[in-house]
Design an enzyme around this catalytic site. Structure first.
Site, PDB file in Angstrom:
ATOM      1  N   GLU A 139       6.273  -6.203   7.727  1.00 17.62           N
ATOM      2  CA  GLU A 139       5.618  -5.015   8.559  1.00 17.62           C
ATOM      3  C   GLU A 139       6.184  -4.835   9.829  1.00 17.62           C
ATOM      4  OE1 GLU A 139       2.742  -5.926   5.312  1.00 17.62           O
ATOM      5  OE2 GLU A 139       3.881  -7.295   6.914  1.00 17.62           O
ATOM      6  N   GLY A 167       0.747  -5.219   0.723  1.00 20.04           N
ATOM      7  CA  GLY A 167      -0.794  -4.948   0.052  1.00 20.04           C
ATOM      8  C   GLY A 167      -0.714  -5.788  -1.203  1.00 20.04           C
ATOM      9  N   GLY A 192       0.722  -1.127  -0.115  1.00 22.08           N
ATOM     10  CA  GLY A 192       0.062  -0.015  -0.056  1.00 22.08           C
ATOM     11  C   GLY A 192       0.763   1.297  -0.096  1.00 22.08           C
ATOM     12  N   ASP A 252      -0.693  -7.219   7.663  1.00 19.06           N
ATOM     13  CA  ASP A 252      -2.519  -7.207   7.463  1.00 19.06           C
ATOM     14  C   ASP A 252      -2.590  -7.946   6.079  1.00 19.06           C
ATOM     15  OD1 ASP A 252      -0.935  -5.187   5.900  1.00 19.06           O
ATOM     16  OD2 ASP A 252      -2.670  -3.776   6.256  1.00 19.06           O
TER      17      ASP A 252
END
Length: 357
Positions: A138, A115, A67, A146
């Site tokens: 992350e 992402g 992302g 996520d």
């Protein structure tokens, strides 16, 4: 000057073609791109001429590096609503791809992280090439995996997923397939021919299998013994480090160094998230957990600091708060998982994630 579209959505024969087209940013996703992809999927679902969707990235370096980290950083130091909006739509896209009624073929050629895992590794058919590098990195920036990544990692053989999550280790094509993050290895030179086959209406699985080849041995399979020993059982991050540091071999030493460098709070939350994901049966359940965790990290000082050190200033010297694992107690970890006042809502589906494979 004509504006270049950052998502190329078009028909090619029987295939709906979706290309994330932001190569200068390694095809990182922003909100407009996510919404464009959702709109194309909505249109093609009711189009009988589209029998499959092919998802890829522009350029030769990346499928999708994640992302938009700039949006996340600005939200962490300013308005959190911007990142919340991005994550809500991104997680909706991840779930949509996982449940899509037509086969989605994700060509994860090149860098595929964060992402990128969300849009690629939940697809029905997941292809990697000799250029593929997959990771959920992350913890290195003060965040937990996520985009449903904890669910994918929880399903990896033994403790391999826990190892990948806590070390932010990168997986090549053979490791990605061995860990269940991908299904087929297809040399990058074969991808245009594969797309042509799918555009001609060839059945998806046979078409991909016909172009696939052996990626070779998976290094993580050979390391499974010490990884399972170090990460297994009802263990803590401190236990993992102790066990790794007791093994005088390069692999465990590298793993211990990577864990030691990551954010202590993110490490403990990540271990809890992967353990909880082992009991989950749907990607939606994991995405709701992800939204809780990311919402809490957005207000935690480590996220902005981690992005600063790794992405913005690139000094690789983050000042984590708290700075040690011992200072992160169980109550602080559990608070990340508590319900939010404004939870992520996703349509419930009758088909379980585990039935999708």
């Amino acid at each position: 000057m004509t504006e270049v579209s950052t998502v190329l959505a078009r028909r090619q024969g029987a295939a709906g073609r979706l290309t994330v087209n932001r190569p200068e940013a390694l095809n990182a996703l922003d909100l407009r791109m996510i919404r464009a992809m959702l709109a194309a999927l909505d249109e093609w679902e009711s189009d009988p001429a589209v029998t499959a969707v092919v998802l890829d990235g522009a350029g030769e370096r990346a499928f999708c590096a994640g992302g938009d980290i700039g949006v996340v950083h600005s939200s962490a130091v300013g308005d959190p609503a911007v990142a919340w909006a991005l994550w809500r739509e991104e997680y909706r896209l991840d779930a949509r791809l996982a449940r899509y009624p037509k086969p989605v073929v994700a060509l994860m050629d090149g860098i595929t992280m964060g992402g990128g895992i969300g849009i690629g590794a939940h697809a029905a058919v997941r292809v990697v090439t000799e250029r593929s590098v997959l990771a959920m990195p992350e913890v290195a920036i003060g965040l937990a995996p996520d985009v449903g990544g904890a669910l994918l990692l929880a399903r990896a053989p033994g403790e391999l997923g826990t190892h990948l999550a806590l070390t932010a280790r990168r997986a090549g094509p053979a490791d990605a397939i061995h860990c269940g993050l991908a299904d087929h290895y297809v040399p990058s030179a074969e991808l245009p021919a594969l797309v042509d086959d799918l555009a001609a209406g060839a059945p998806v699985e046979p078409a991909v299998a016909a172009r696939a080849s052996d990626p070779g041995p998976a290094p993580l399979a050979a390391a499974r013994c010490w990884i399972d020993d170090a990460y297994g059982g009802t263990t803590t991050v401190e236990d993992v480090l102790y066990r790794l540091e007791a093994i005088d071999e390069p692999g465990p030493r590298e793993a211990a160094a990577a864990i030691t460098a990551a954010a202590p709070t993110a490490l403990k939350v990540t271990l809890r998230a992967v353990r909880r994901a082992r009991e989950m049966t749907s990607v939606e359940e994991c995405l709701r957990q992800d939204f809780r965790l990311c919402s809490r990290f957005l207000r935690h000082p480590d996220l902005a600091e981690g992005i600063r050190a790794a992405i913005l200033d690139k000094d690789r010297s983050p000042r984590w708060r708290p700075g040690t694992l011992a200072e992160v107690d169980d109550a602080a970890v559990e608070a990340f998982f508590a319900p939010l006042a404004d939870e992520l809502t996703l349509p419930e589906q009758s088909t379980l994630w585990s039935d999708h494979r």
